[in-house]
Write an enzyme that holds these catalytic residues in place. Structure first.
Site, PDB file in Angstrom:
ATOM      1  N   THR A 258      15.083  17.632  43.533  1.00 44.87           N
ATOM      2  CA  THR A 258      16.364  17.413  44.200  1.00 44.87           C
ATOM      3  C   THR A 258      16.202  17.188  45.706  1.00 44.87           C
ATOM      4  O   THR A 258      15.228  17.663  46.300  1.00 44.87           O
ATOM      5  CB  THR A 258      17.253  18.655  43.981  1.00 44.87           C
ATOM      6  OG1 THR A 258      18.405  18.581  44.803  1.00 44.87           O
ATOM      7  CG2 THR A 258      16.522  19.951  44.339  1.00 44.87           C
ATOM      8  N   ASP A 259      17.188  16.534  46.307  1.00 45.95           N
ATOM      9  CA  ASP A 259      17.165  16.376  47.769  1.00 45.95           C
ATOM     10  C   ASP A 259      17.494  17.685  48.483  1.00 45.95           C
ATOM     11  O   ASP A 259      17.298  17.801  49.695  1.00 45.95           O
ATOM     12  CB  ASP A 259      18.126  15.263  48.211  1.00 45.95           C
ATOM     13  CG  ASP A 259      19.582  15.503  47.833  1.00 45.95           C
ATOM     14  OD1 ASP A 259      19.870  16.527  47.184  1.00 45.95           O
ATOM     15  OD2 ASP A 259      20.436  14.667  48.192  1.00 45.95           O
ATOM     16  N   GLU A 260      18.001  18.691  47.731  1.00 50.36           N
ATOM     17  CA  GLU A 260      18.407  19.947  48.386  1.00 50.36           C
ATOM     18  C   GLU A 260      17.222  20.696  48.992  1.00 50.36           C
ATOM     19  O   GLU A 260      17.411  21.577  49.835  1.00 50.36           O
ATOM     20  CB  GLU A 260      19.146  20.852  47.399  1.00 50.36           C
ATOM     21  CG  GLU A 260      20.408  20.222  46.887  1.00 50.36           C
ATOM     22  CD  GLU A 260      21.421  21.211  46.331  1.00 50.36           C
ATOM     23  OE1 GLU A 260      21.253  22.422  46.523  1.00 50.36           O
ATOM     24  OE2 GLU A 260      22.381  20.749  45.694  1.00 50.36           O
TER      25      GLU A 260
ATOM     26  N   PRO B 286      28.703  30.407  50.307  1.00 49.39           N
ATOM     27  CA  PRO B 286      27.777  30.947  51.314  1.00 49.39           C
ATOM     28  C   PRO B 286      26.578  30.015  51.497  1.00 49.39           C
ATOM     29  O   PRO B 286      26.040  29.486  50.522  1.00 49.39           O
ATOM     30  CB  PRO B 286      27.309  32.276  50.692  1.00 49.39           C
ATOM     31  CG  PRO B 286      28.271  32.582  49.602  1.00 49.39           C
ATOM     32  CD  PRO B 286      28.852  31.276  49.136  1.00 49.39           C
TER      33      PRO B 286
END
Ligand code: NAD
Ligand code: DAU
Length: 348
Positions: free
Chosen positions: A131-133, A288
């Protein structure tokens, strides 16, 4: 004949990848390994279950003995690894289950592949779908490239970053032939309605509040899932060993703008007065550690492998919404039972 293991093939992206491989490569034997967690659903691959080059196996990648046994029974030529815990909000509630599946599960697959292939890596390939996360959060400017430093912020992205590091470490240390891709937000059919787009489609249909986190100015880059499956096919067959490719839609949207567009299209389809569904928008407590912006520079995969998205966002959204209208039973099934408890806990 090539024997390919695809993990997580009963999930959202995995089902599209399995379908593409089973239909496009009748000469391959495709094994779909999936634990059928809340996110896995055999209905997602029902249309291909009768095909002779397809086999489903229920199993947990965290179970080391099971994975080693599976590899000793099957002599796999390739692994496409998609099985994961994938939802950021769930990772905030239960980080350990993300470490188990995303880190330990990946390690079990890496060990099994290394041990099976170590005498001759030729023609073998371990493809890790990520993932790009892992790159963290962007400000208003800039794009993630393949050389952007890792800076994960959520337990989900930290677990994916860890698994990415292990894949590369196995490449460097043991010579395991791997490819790795980091992709932006997918949308399309069979998307579990815990994620923004399918959750909001379901809520609009049912006239329920649309819970926008924070001020709604967070930005994501959206890619139609079938374009991701095309990219995965291309990287698996033509990507270079030990390389990483970023995959993205060149399609950034602020959440609130995307939600308003969705409301507009849904009003037309449901025969509601324009603006009616927008009344459902409700700003709720922020996630959060919410990453402000993701945006992918997908020029490497474009230049080296010739990939680019084939579907515009308007076309992709239209197809997606139509799919949910045509598959009401699927939506009803996946939103009964445990989903109700999850929803209550997350949004009450
Ligand atoms: P998903 O949650 O829809 O599906 C995950 C699948 O993995 C499910 O079928 C589930 O049953 C299976 N699974 C979970 N734990 C397992 C275990 N321990 N053993 C075996 N199977 C297990 O996820 P998705 O959105 O389809 O994502 C697939 C992959 O792509 C993930 O690795 C994710 O990190 C990555 N990814 C997703 C996106 C996205 O926008 N959804 C974008 C980039 C990368
Ligand atoms: O970028 C790729 C990632 O995209 C994948 O690796 C993840 O597996 C996938 O879940 C997705 O992560 P996001 O957190 O970006 O997706 P999600 O659909 O959960 O949220 C998209 C945006 O919408 C995000 O800014 C949070 C916001 N949001 C989400 C939900 C579920 C809301 O405002 N309200 C919501 O109820």
């Amino acid at each position: 004949m090539k024997k390919i293991l695809i993990t997580g093939g009963a999930g959202f992206i995995g089902s599209h990848v399995v379908r593409r491989f089973v239909n496009k490569y009748p000469e391959y034997q495709i094994i779909n390994l999936d634990a059928l967690t809340y996110a896995g659903n055999l209905e997602n691959v029902k249309d291909i279950e009768h095909l002779p080059n397809y086999k489903f196996i229920k199993g947990d990648i965290v179970d080391e003995t099971f994975i080693n046994d599976l590899f000793s029974i099957h002599n796999f030529d390739g692994v496409l690894h998609l099985a994961a815990e994938s939802h950021v909000d769930r990772s905030i509630e239960d980080p350990l289950s993300f470490v188990k599946t995303n880190v330990i599960g990946t390690m079990n697959l890496l060990n099994a592949a290394k041990n099976q292939w170590k005498d001759n890596f030729k023609g073998k390939r371990f493809y890790h779908i990520s993932t790009d996360e892992v790159y963290g959060s962007l400000g208003a400017e800039g794009l993630f490239t393949e050389t952007t430093s890792y800076d994960p912020n959520s337990p989900y992205s930290a677990s994916k970053a860890s698994s990415d590091h292990f894949v590369r470490a196995y490449g460097e240390t043991y010579g395991l032939p791997y490819v790795l891709t980091n992709c932006s937000n997918n949308y399309g059919s069979y998307h579990f309605p815990e994620k923004l787009i399918p959750l909001f489609i379901n809520n609009i249909i049912n006239n329920k509040p649309l819970p926008v986190y924070g001020d709604g100015n967070y930005t994501r880059d959206w890619l139609f899932v079938e374009d991701h499956a095309i990219a995965i096919d291309l990287v698996f067959h033509e990507g270079k060993n030990h390389e990483t490719y970023n995959i993205g839609g060149f399609n950034e949207w602020k959440n609130i703008d995307l939600v308003k567009l969705l409301c507009k299209i849904m009003d037309q389809k449901l025969g509601r007065a324009e603006g009616k569904s927008q009344e459902l928008i409700t700003y709720v407590k922020d996630r959060p550690g919410h990453d402000f912006r993701y945006a992918i520079d997908a020029s490497k995969i474009n230049k080296e492998l010739g990939w680019k998205p084939s579907v515009t966002f308007e076309e992709g959204l239209e197809k997606t919404i139509n799919w949910y209208f045509d598959n009401e039973d699927w939506l009803k099934n996946v939103t009964s039972g445990a989903y109700k408890e999850y929803y209550q806990k997350q949004y009450s």
